[in-house]
Design an enzyme around this catalytic site. Sequence first.
Site, PDB file in Angstrom:
ATOM      1  N   CYS A 275     -14.317  -1.168   4.412  1.00 26.31           N
ATOM      2  CA  CYS A 275     -13.404  -0.469   3.509  1.00 26.31           C
ATOM      3  C   CYS A 275     -14.134   0.067   2.275  1.00 26.31           C
ATOM      4  CB  CYS A 275     -12.265  -1.390   3.084  1.00 26.31           C
ATOM      5  SG  CYS A 275     -11.205  -1.888   4.460  1.00 26.31           S
ATOM      6  N   GLY A 276     -15.207  -0.592   1.870  1.00 15.74           N
ATOM      7  CA  GLY A 276     -15.995  -0.144   0.730  1.00 15.74           C
ATOM      8  C   GLY A 276     -17.025   0.917   1.076  1.00 15.74           C
TER       9      GLY A 276
ATOM     10  N   GLY B 224     -16.552  -6.263   1.752  1.00 13.60           N
ATOM     11  CA  GLY B 224     -16.519  -7.703   2.007  1.00 13.60           C
ATOM     12  C   GLY B 224     -16.731  -8.115   3.438  1.00 13.60           C
TER      13      GLY B 224
ATOM     14  N   ARG C 232      -4.940   3.411  17.407  1.00  9.68           N
ATOM     15  CA  ARG C 232      -5.613   2.756  16.287  1.00  9.68           C
ATOM     16  C   ARG C 232      -5.349   3.589  15.025  1.00  9.68           C
ATOM     17  NH1 ARG C 232      -7.641  -1.146  13.919  1.00  9.68           N
ATOM     18  NH2 ARG C 232      -9.396  -2.398  14.641  1.00  9.68           N
ATOM     19  N   LYS C 233      -5.809   3.115  13.895  1.00  4.89           N
ATOM     20  CA  LYS C 233      -5.603   3.860  12.651  1.00  4.89           C
ATOM     21  C   LYS C 233      -6.332   5.202  12.704  1.00  4.89           C
ATOM     22  CE  LYS C 233      -9.409   2.085   9.797  1.00  4.89           C
ATOM     23  NZ  LYS C 233      -9.742   1.420   8.530  1.00  4.89           N
TER      24      LYS C 233
ATOM     25  N   ARG D  34       0.850  -1.195   0.000  1.00  2.00           N
ATOM     26  CA  ARG D  34       0.000   0.000   0.000  1.00  2.00           C
ATOM     27  C   ARG D  34       0.887   1.246   0.000  1.00  2.00           C
ATOM     28  NH1 ARG D  34      -3.631   0.110   4.923  1.00  2.00           N
ATOM     29  NH2 ARG D  34      -4.970  -1.240   3.683  1.00  2.00           N
TER      30      ARG D  34
END
Length: 515
Positions: free
Chosen positions: A441-442, A436, A182-183, A68
């Site tokens: 993420c989508g 998914g 966390r992110k 990434r």
Amino acid sequence: MVATATATASLNKFEKIKSEKDGLAVKAQLEDFAKIGWEAMEEGDRDYRLKWLGIFFRPVTPGKFMLRLRLPHGIINADQMRVLAEIVQRYGSDGNADITTRQNLQLRGIRLEDIPEIFRLLKAVGLTSVQSGMDNVRNITGSPVAGIDADELFDTRELVQQVQDMITNKGEGNPEFTNLPRKFNIAIAGCRDNSVHAEINDIAFIPAFSGESFGFNVIVGGFFSAKRCDAAIPLNAWVTPEEVVPLCRAILEVFRDNGLRANRQKARLMWLIDEWGIEKFRSEVEKQLGKTLKEAAAKDEIIWEKCDRIGVYRQKQPGFNYVGLHIPVGRLFAQDMLEIARIADVYGKGEIRLTVEQNIIIPHINDACLAAFLSESIIKKFAINPTPLTRALVSCTGAEFCNFALIETKNRAVELMQELETELTLKKPVRIHWTGCPNSCGQPQVADIGLMGTKVRKNGQTLEGVDIYMGGKVGKDAQLGTCIRKSVPCEDLKPVLRELLIKHFDAEINSEFSN
């Protein structure tokens, strides 16, 4: 920095891994990893710490890693795109690149033994993948038409780069920000159409005027996770462009030093805001910043509906155009990437821009060259006027490459939209997002129709299925959608979607399918 006195035994798995060795430490070990191979690596390094360098081990494709990148503002040049194409080309059918919902690229099929050379190639063209995974700040987003849109309020490109440089030490890695709880996501908007999906970021800067002065209202805490999804809330702060980088630093330091770490499902910024309350959080940020924040402007300037930027548009620069190409579910192969680099060089100035809808913009096309550009064969594949369902389709990676995904998404999404478009006529695009798994993420919660992968039971069998979301809105008055139906088997999904499109989006059944 975070206190280290806590007994290691009391830390959760991820905090224990971080306490034992900073993620950036593996940067010095890449040559050794390449020699010994992925199977001989220590698990903490292979499965987790490599992510600090943007290298992702994928159990569903053992031995083939995902890489990434960091592409601030989603801007890349033709030379960089060619290097990336050459990297994935060496992996044959395993190699491809996906445009992400954060204006980024992920390369697939990468082998560990090639990583040192790949990193040398990236560095030579000014690219980095550092701090792009795990508990780090992810790719920083901005308007995909910054600097070329005649109606923009502020060109955010330099600001986004400054924030990235602060967080990553200009791409070399910055230990100050490699141990967040966390992110973390940041977006900076200089336009009026919310092209950055501000409300789903941990920090978002929204254009606003305080009197005659331009600046940004600040919202904080937006996120998606398997446990909870929340839109960002106002910090009640307005900052000038010059104050954006210091405020980002202050908020990150407060989060780093005070964020909740015991339970990773409750470690995002909003959980800290919940515990403290927004007033205390703002006060702590001011202490870290060393100054009092000015109260938010009465209104912001996100007043337009969302524009997907697909098609041909005039630039603010006289005589030039930008063209938005639709990339179905963001999937690119090496030859596609080489062709995109070529047309960007031949017809533009070698610049390529990515959007959060997983599409590509080629700017700086002279009026005299526009017809020739539009006649290129690659434009037939990546259309400027795609059909309504295909046009607004977004999808995460899915089970083909991601071990978190519960269903296959990209190929299924494209095939199902094509089938529905043969049966239905729609007057306008409908934004359908596939993800998914509950990690989202989508981004199904921002879609007109969102589809979240799950496992379902039918006739005694476990099958791939989806939970269906509706009501997400982007642009002005943005809001998150809600789940309207659970556990629909994917094999039964088409008639369900057809009914939703007819009932809620004025789709009409084509005559040959009316009986």
